[in-house]
Design a protein around this motif. Sequence first.
Motif, PDB file in Angstrom:
ATOM      1  N   GLY A  22       0.835  -1.193   0.000  1.00 58.24           N
ATOM      2  CA  GLY A  22       0.000   0.000   0.000  1.00 58.24           C
ATOM      3  C   GLY A  22       0.870   1.243   0.000  1.00 58.24           C
ATOM      4  O   GLY A  22       1.970   1.240   0.571  1.00 58.24           O
ATOM      5  N   HIS A  23       0.400   2.294  -0.655  1.00 61.19           N
ATOM      6  CA  HIS A  23       1.155   3.548  -0.665  1.00 61.19           C
ATOM      7  C   HIS A  23       0.194   4.717  -0.711  1.00 61.19           C
ATOM      8  O   HIS A  23      -0.898   4.637  -1.269  1.00 61.19           O
ATOM      9  N   ASN A  74      -8.348   5.000   4.552  1.00 59.82           N
ATOM     10  CA  ASN A  74      -8.489   3.552   4.394  1.00 59.82           C
ATOM     11  C   ASN A  74      -7.201   2.755   4.575  1.00 59.82           C
ATOM     12  O   ASN A  74      -7.197   1.536   4.458  1.00 59.82           O
ATOM     13  N   ARG A  75      -6.096   3.428   4.864  1.00 59.43           N
ATOM     14  CA  ARG A  75      -4.796   2.733   4.897  1.00 59.43           C
ATOM     15  C   ARG A  75      -4.741   1.638   5.962  1.00 59.43           C
ATOM     16  O   ARG A  75      -4.249   0.541   5.702  1.00 59.43           O
ATOM     17  N   ALA A  80      -5.352  -4.175   8.019  1.00 60.96           N
ATOM     18  CA  ALA A  80      -6.038  -5.038   8.976  1.00 60.96           C
ATOM     19  C   ALA A  80      -6.871  -6.110   8.285  1.00 60.96           C
ATOM     20  O   ALA A  80      -6.995  -7.240   8.770  1.00 60.96           O
ATOM     21  N   GLU A  81      -7.435  -5.778   7.122  1.00 61.66           N
ATOM     22  CA  GLU A  81      -8.287  -6.717   6.392  1.00 61.66           C
ATOM     23  C   GLU A  81      -7.492  -7.602   5.429  1.00 61.66           C
ATOM     24  O   GLU A  81      -8.078  -8.434   4.728  1.00 61.66           O
ATOM     25  N   HIS A  87       2.057  -1.381   4.405  1.00 61.08           N
ATOM     26  CA  HIS A  87       1.718  -0.024   3.971  1.00 61.08           C
ATOM     27  C   HIS A  87       2.989   0.804   4.002  1.00 61.08           C
ATOM     28  O   HIS A  87       3.629   0.943   5.044  1.00 61.08           O
ATOM     29  N   CYS A  88       3.364   1.344   2.846  1.00 61.21           N
ATOM     30  CA  CYS A  88       4.596   2.125   2.697  1.00 61.21           C
ATOM     31  C   CYS A  88       4.216   3.596   2.520  1.00 61.21           C
ATOM     32  O   CYS A  88       4.241   4.121   1.410  1.00 61.21           O
TER      33      CYS A  88
END
Length: 266
Positions: A22-23, A74-75, A80-81, A87-88
Motif C-alpha cells: 500500500g502507498h 483507508n490505509r 487489517a483486512e 503499507h509504505c
Amino acid sequence: MAAPVAAETLDRLRDSGEIRLGHRTDAIPLSYVDADGQPQGYSVLVCRALVAKLADTLGVEKLTPVWVPLDAQNRFDAVAEGRVDLHCGAATITLSRRERVDFSIPTFVDGTAVLLAGEGDTAFEDLAGKRLGVRGATTTEEILRNSLEAEGLEAEVVPFRTFREGVAALSKGDIDAFFGDQSQLFGLASSGDLPEGLRISENTLTVEKHGLVLQRGDSDFRLAVDRALSAMYQDGEMARIFRAGMPGIEPGVALKMLFILAPEVF
C-alpha cells in the motif's frame, strides 16, 4: 479490533512471488505518485529496497511488488483486512493504532519543526515576542501553543488557512517563523517550492516515529521485515535512500540519531 492472522505471510509470498504494498498518493515527500501515476517518495524507496532483501530471505529469485494506492482514511483498514501486506506511506506509530495493526521498527522520524528566514539556527526560546505562523485548527497549532505555555514564553500565534499561505507570509516578512510537520517542510524543499532565503530548523517540538504498517499476529513476517530494515540501517542504505528521496535536504537531529542508533537498538 482486527483478529490476529496466522503466521502464513512468508509462505504466501514465497508461493506467489508477489507482495502487495500500500502507498499514499498525497503524502509528499514520503509517499506520493508522480506525473505518470507511479509511486514515489522516501517510504516507497525504503519498501523497494526491502522487497529485494525479503526475496533473499525467502530464497526466491524475485519478489514482485504490487502497488495499491491508499489514502489517510483507508490505509489501516487495508492492512487489517489483509488487502495489502505492508503499507509504505506516512504512518506514525501509536499505541492506539497498534490495537488494530502492527508496525515495523521506525523508518522515519517526523515532528513539528520550524521554518525560518535568514542565517543561523534559532532556539525556541529566541522566538519569544515574535509572530509565529501555523496552519490553523491543527494539532500543530495546539502543540505550538502548549509549547509556548510550557516554556513560559509569550508570542503572537498567527493561524493560516493553508500551509502555503503561511510559507508565503514568512517569505514576505509578515511573520518571523512558520511551524509545520517536518516532512511537509522537507517536501516543500525537495520539490523546489521553498522560497529562497528560508531554511528548516534541525530541531523539532515533537518526535513522531513512523513505521511500515503490517497486519497483526504474524510475528515471523514482522521479524523478517525488521531484520531487513536493520540490515539496511547497518550498511548505510537507509541514509542513502534519504539522500535519494530528498535530495539537498539535511535530516533533522532526531532522524540523524535514528540512522546512527537503529542498527544497535533494533
